[in-house]
Write a protein that holds these residues in place. Structure first.
Motif, PDB file in Angstrom:
ATOM      1  N   LEU A 299       0.854  -1.177   0.000  1.00  0.00           N
ATOM      2  CA  LEU A 299       0.000   0.000   0.000  1.00  0.00           C
ATOM      3  C   LEU A 299       0.890   1.227   0.000  1.00  0.00           C
ATOM      4  O   LEU A 299       1.801   1.344   0.833  1.00  0.00           O
ATOM      5  CB  LEU A 299      -0.897   0.033   1.246  1.00  0.00           C
ATOM      6  CG  LEU A 299      -1.950  -1.058   1.378  1.00  0.00           C
ATOM      7  CD1 LEU A 299      -2.680  -0.909   2.711  1.00  0.00           C
ATOM      8  CD2 LEU A 299      -2.932  -1.016   0.224  1.00  0.00           C
ATOM      9  N   VAL A 300       0.600   2.155  -0.923  1.00  0.00           N
ATOM     10  CA  VAL A 300       1.417   3.346  -1.096  1.00  0.00           C
ATOM     11  C   VAL A 300       0.528   4.577  -0.936  1.00  0.00           C
ATOM     12  O   VAL A 300      -0.561   4.645  -1.518  1.00  0.00           O
ATOM     13  CB  VAL A 300       2.083   3.336  -2.495  1.00  0.00           C
ATOM     14  CG1 VAL A 300       2.932   4.566  -2.710  1.00  0.00           C
ATOM     15  CG2 VAL A 300       2.910   2.074  -2.679  1.00  0.00           C
ATOM     16  N   ASP A 301       1.003   5.553  -0.146  1.00  0.00           N
ATOM     17  CA  ASP A 301       0.222   6.775   0.033  1.00  0.00           C
ATOM     18  C   ASP A 301       0.474   7.757  -1.110  1.00  0.00           C
ATOM     19  O   ASP A 301       1.226   7.458  -2.044  1.00  0.00           O
ATOM     20  CB  ASP A 301       0.473   7.407   1.411  1.00  0.00           C
ATOM     21  CG  ASP A 301       1.881   7.967   1.600  1.00  0.00           C
ATOM     22  OD1 ASP A 301       2.640   8.106   0.607  1.00  0.00           O
ATOM     23  OD2 ASP A 301       2.216   8.289   2.754  1.00  0.00           O
ATOM     24  N   THR A 302      -0.124   8.915  -1.037  1.00  0.00           N
ATOM     25  CA  THR A 302      -0.025   9.886  -2.135  1.00  0.00           C
ATOM     26  C   THR A 302       1.383  10.462  -2.285  1.00  0.00           C
ATOM     27  O   THR A 302       1.693  11.041  -3.321  1.00  0.00           O
ATOM     28  CB  THR A 302      -1.017  11.051  -1.932  1.00  0.00           C
ATOM     29  OG1 THR A 302      -0.777  11.651  -0.658  1.00  0.00           O
ATOM     30  CG2 THR A 302      -2.451  10.565  -2.020  1.00  0.00           C
ATOM     31  N   LYS A 303       2.238  10.309  -1.272  1.00  0.00           N
ATOM     32  CA  LYS A 303       3.625  10.772  -1.360  1.00  0.00           C
ATOM     33  C   LYS A 303       4.572   9.691  -1.877  1.00  0.00           C
ATOM     34  O   LYS A 303       5.777   9.901  -1.946  1.00  0.00           O
ATOM     35  CB  LYS A 303       4.101  11.257   0.012  1.00  0.00           C
ATOM     36  CG  LYS A 303       3.329  12.457   0.521  1.00  0.00           C
ATOM     37  CD  LYS A 303       3.765  12.828   1.919  1.00  0.00           C
ATOM     38  CE  LYS A 303       2.880  13.965   2.439  1.00  0.00           C
ATOM     39  NZ  LYS A 303       3.073  14.184   3.862  1.00  0.00           N
TER      40      LYS A 303
ATOM     41  N   THR B 210       5.536   3.619   1.044  1.00  0.00           N
ATOM     42  CA  THR B 210       4.892   2.337   1.314  1.00  0.00           C
ATOM     43  C   THR B 210       4.548   2.287   2.799  1.00  0.00           C
ATOM     44  O   THR B 210       5.438   2.353   3.648  1.00  0.00           O
ATOM     45  CB  THR B 210       5.808   1.162   0.933  1.00  0.00           C
ATOM     46  OG1 THR B 210       6.124   1.265  -0.453  1.00  0.00           O
ATOM     47  CG2 THR B 210       5.125  -0.173   1.201  1.00  0.00           C
ATOM     48  N   VAL B 211       3.254   2.188   3.096  1.00  0.00           N
ATOM     49  CA  VAL B 211       2.791   2.218   4.487  1.00  0.00           C
ATOM     50  C   VAL B 211       2.566   0.821   5.061  1.00  0.00           C
ATOM     51  O   VAL B 211       2.621   0.642   6.285  1.00  0.00           O
ATOM     52  CB  VAL B 211       1.525   3.092   4.636  1.00  0.00           C
ATOM     53  CG1 VAL B 211       1.837   4.543   4.259  1.00  0.00           C
ATOM     54  CG2 VAL B 211       0.360   2.555   3.824  1.00  0.00           C
ATOM     55  N   ALA B 212       2.319  -0.160   4.202  1.00  0.00           N
ATOM     56  CA  ALA B 212       2.103  -1.533   4.660  1.00  0.00           C
ATOM     57  C   ALA B 212       2.295  -2.466   3.478  1.00  0.00           C
ATOM     58  O   ALA B 212       2.158  -2.059   2.315  1.00  0.00           O
ATOM     59  CB  ALA B 212       0.694  -1.697   5.233  1.00  0.00           C
ATOM     60  N   ASP B 213       2.607  -3.726   3.788  1.00  0.00           N
ATOM     61  CA  ASP B 213       2.660  -4.730   2.726  1.00  0.00           C
ATOM     62  C   ASP B 213       2.213  -6.073   3.281  1.00  0.00           C
ATOM     63  O   ASP B 213       2.081  -6.241   4.502  1.00  0.00           O
ATOM     64  CB  ASP B 213       4.033  -4.800   2.051  1.00  0.00           C
ATOM     65  CG  ASP B 213       5.166  -5.250   2.961  1.00  0.00           C
ATOM     66  OD1 ASP B 213       4.903  -5.856   4.027  1.00  0.00           O
ATOM     67  OD2 ASP B 213       6.323  -5.012   2.612  1.00  0.00           O
TER      68      ASP B 213
END
Length: 133
Positions: A106-110, A113-116
């Motif tokens: 999961l990738v945020d708008t910046k 990677t916040v989680a995998d």
């Protein structure tokens, strides 16, 4: 196509595949109601996004007469995630006749990677409706 209630809650949107054709892209909308006491997205919602993206990527790799169920979901929370769009990148890493292994992040708008997660899913033949309904 009608989205299941869980996918609706997560604001799931199919974006297609990347330029390689191997990575499925799915966007979610993290809502303020998903936040924890720190103001970041609660890990259970991130895990649900990963599970959803992994399932979609697995289904995209199968024929229409097959479906999948998640057997396990090994999840890592890497950075705090904020409210707003979060994009999943999911790809099949292994497949047999009975199981499929999919990795997603999961990738945020910046671009962070916040989680995998990596999941093993059982491949099942869809049940047919004898009445055709």
């Amino acid at each position: 196509m009608h989205l299941p209630p869980g996918a609706q809650l997560l604001g799931r949107e199919w974006l297609g595949f990347d330029e390689t054709g191997e990575i499925a892209l799915i966007r979610f909308q993290a809502q303020p109601s998903f936040t924890n006491r720190h103001g970041t997205i609660q890990g259970g919602f991130l895990a649900a996004m990963l599970d959803s993206a992994i399932g979609i990527a697995a289904l995209a790799a199968l024929t229409a007469d097959l479906t999948v169920v998640t057997q396990n979901l090994d999840t890592r929370f890497l950075k705090p995630a904020g409210v707003g769009p979060i994009t999943a990148r999911a790809r099949v890493v292994e497949r047999t006749d009975r199981a499929i292994i999919v990795q997603a992040d999961l990738v945020d708008t910046k671009g962070i990677t916040v989680a995998d997660a990596t999941a093993r899913l059982r491949i099942l033949r869809k049940k047919t409706d004898p009445e055709g309904t």
